[in-house]
Design an enzyme around this catalytic site. Structure first.
Site, PDB file in Angstrom:
ATOM      1  N   HIS A  86       8.467   6.443   9.266  1.00 56.58           N
ATOM      2  CA  HIS A  86       9.238   6.565   8.033  1.00 56.58           C
ATOM      3  C   HIS A  86      10.698   6.792   8.408  1.00 56.58           C
ATOM      4  CE1 HIS A  86       6.042   7.274   4.745  1.00 56.58           C
ATOM      5  NE2 HIS A  86       5.466   6.686   5.769  1.00 56.58           N
ATOM      6  N   HIS A 123       3.489   3.918  12.854  1.00 54.03           N
ATOM      7  CA  HIS A 123       3.808   3.881  11.429  1.00 54.03           C
ATOM      8  C   HIS A 123       4.930   4.893  11.214  1.00 54.03           C
ATOM      9  CE1 HIS A 123       2.702   3.707   7.048  1.00 54.03           C
ATOM     10  NE2 HIS A 123       3.209   4.929   7.074  1.00 54.03           N
ATOM     11  N   CYS A 172       5.169   8.887   1.188  1.00 55.05           N
ATOM     12  CA  CYS A 172       3.829   9.477   1.096  1.00 55.05           C
ATOM     13  C   CYS A 172       3.814  10.529  -0.005  1.00 55.05           C
ATOM     14  CB  CYS A 172       3.414  10.113   2.416  1.00 55.05           C
ATOM     15  SG  CYS A 172       1.813  10.937   2.295  1.00 55.05           S
ATOM     16  N   ARG A 189       0.842  -1.210   0.000  1.00 52.15           N
ATOM     17  CA  ARG A 189       0.000   0.000   0.000  1.00 52.15           C
ATOM     18  C   ARG A 189       0.878   1.262   0.000  1.00 52.15           C
ATOM     19  NH1 ARG A 189      -0.497   4.637   2.637  1.00 52.15           N
ATOM     20  NH2 ARG A 189      -0.144   3.559   4.601  1.00 52.15           N
ATOM     21  N   ASP A 190       1.581   1.493   1.082  1.00 47.69           N
ATOM     22  CA  ASP A 190       2.350   2.736   1.211  1.00 47.69           C
ATOM     23  C   ASP A 190       3.481   2.794   0.186  1.00 47.69           C
ATOM     24  OD1 ASP A 190       3.183   5.163   2.217  1.00 47.69           O
ATOM     25  OD2 ASP A 190       3.398   4.495   4.264  1.00 47.69           O
ATOM     26  N   ASN A 240       9.336   4.038   3.914  1.00 53.23           N
ATOM     27  CA  ASN A 240       9.002   3.520   5.241  1.00 53.23           C
ATOM     28  C   ASN A 240      10.282   2.936   5.826  1.00 53.23           C
ATOM     29  OD1 ASN A 240       6.367   2.850   3.428  1.00 53.23           O
ATOM     30  ND2 ASN A 240       5.811   3.311   5.530  1.00 53.23           N
TER      31      ASN A 240
HETATM   32 ZN    ZN Z   1       3.477   6.154   5.411  1.00 55.22          ZN
END
Ligand code: ZN
Length: 309
Positions: free
Chosen positions: A210, A208, A241, A11-12, A250
């Protein structure tokens, strides 16, 4: 102690790169990571395909991931419509991102905090109408919790207030996301403590993070010190992002698993097997940079996940 690694690369990672990974490659990636022992994967995002063509096949990816025994299938949902689609596809867990920076929220999903909280309440109503076995866990994800590329400093009081508002709206839990890669370890400890004090430790278990400024793993250690047990990461550090200019990558799943296992914590992930999953990514995304130190350096001589004290 067991630590849950939630892989967010599909996803990210994928949403922040230009190439669109073919569906079959996504399925192979997810299956290979599950085979290596990863038990939670955020496999997609239910946003309009015109906004994120990279994730247009999220429903099919969820349906595939659902066939893997023991895997918790997570998905991001920007609104009620996304939640309906995620439920329809069978996601076990859904996350509604709420940007603590309202400017970022308006830019990212074109909604104010009040509108996002309405969205959260509408999703809770949807979920409460479902039979328990079809009801996904619902997380409110507080993005830009440690700072914002548009607003700069984000007051911790605002993070706490929105965490309380999301729990009041009926979320099962909240998560804190360092969308912009601004977090430092002292800030992680402080903010987690504040949110725990406000909503209870049970309501915040995940971070979450980074690695934008190289502090990703240091921030993990800070999180561990204050009771965090779930960390998001992406294989090869893929992505970042797209709505937070300058954010890249990430934390790297391979390095995170190495650090935790070397410290004697248990992730349930077979590291040599995990390192081989990079080949799936490399073949599917030729030319796309992959990050991480452990994959290049290899495991230390004598390192064994079995023989640890
Ligand atoms: Zn993220």
């Amino acid at each position: 102690m067991n630590i849950l690694i939630s892989e967010v690369g599909p996803r990210d990672g994928l949403q922040s790169i230009t190439p669109v990974m073919p569906l079959e490659d996504k399925k192979a990636w997810i299956s290979a990571e599950a085979e290596a022992g990863v038990t939670e994967i955020e496999v997609g995002s239910f946003v309009p395909a015109k906004l994120l063509p990279q994730l247009a096949d999220s429903a099919e990816v969820v349906r595939h991931a659902r066939t893997i025994p023991g895997l918790t299938v997570a998905a991001l949902v920007p609104n009620l419509r996304g939640a309906e689609a995620a439920v329809e596809a069978g996601a076990h867990k859904i996350t509604l991102p709420l940007s603590v920076s309202e400017t970022h929220s308006l830019k990212n999903v074109r909604r104010t905090h009040a509108q996002m909280l309405d969205e959260a309440r509408a999703i809770v109503a949807l979920l409460r109408g479902l039979p328990p076995e079809r009801r996904p866990k619902f997380e409110g994800g507080l993005s830009t919790a440690f700072g914002c590329t548009i607003e700069g400093h984000v007051p911790p009081e605002r993070v706490v207030a929105l965490a309380e508002a999301l729990m009041d709206a009926g979320c099962d839990e909240v998560g804190l996301a360092d969308t912009s890669g601004y977090a430092n370890p002292a800030q992680v400890r402080d903010l987690v403590r504040r949110v725990h004090a406000a909503v209870g430790a049970h309501a915040l278990s995940g971070l979450h993070l980074h690695n934008t400024r190289g502090l990703g793993l240091a921030n993990v250690i800070a999180g561990l010190e204050v009771g965090i047990t779930t960390f998001d990461s992406s294989l090869g550090g893929l992505g970042g992002c797209p709505f937070a200019p300058g954010a890249s990558g990430n934390i790297v799943t391979e390095d995170l698993v190495f650090m935790l296992e070397a410290m004697g914590l248990r992730t349930g992930i077979d590291l040599p097997k995990l390192l081989r999953v990079r080949e799936v990514l490399r073949a599917a995304l030729p030319g796309e940079p992959l990050y991480g130190f452990t994959p290049g350096a290899g495991l230390p001589l004598g390192f064994s996940q079995e023989a640890r004290p």
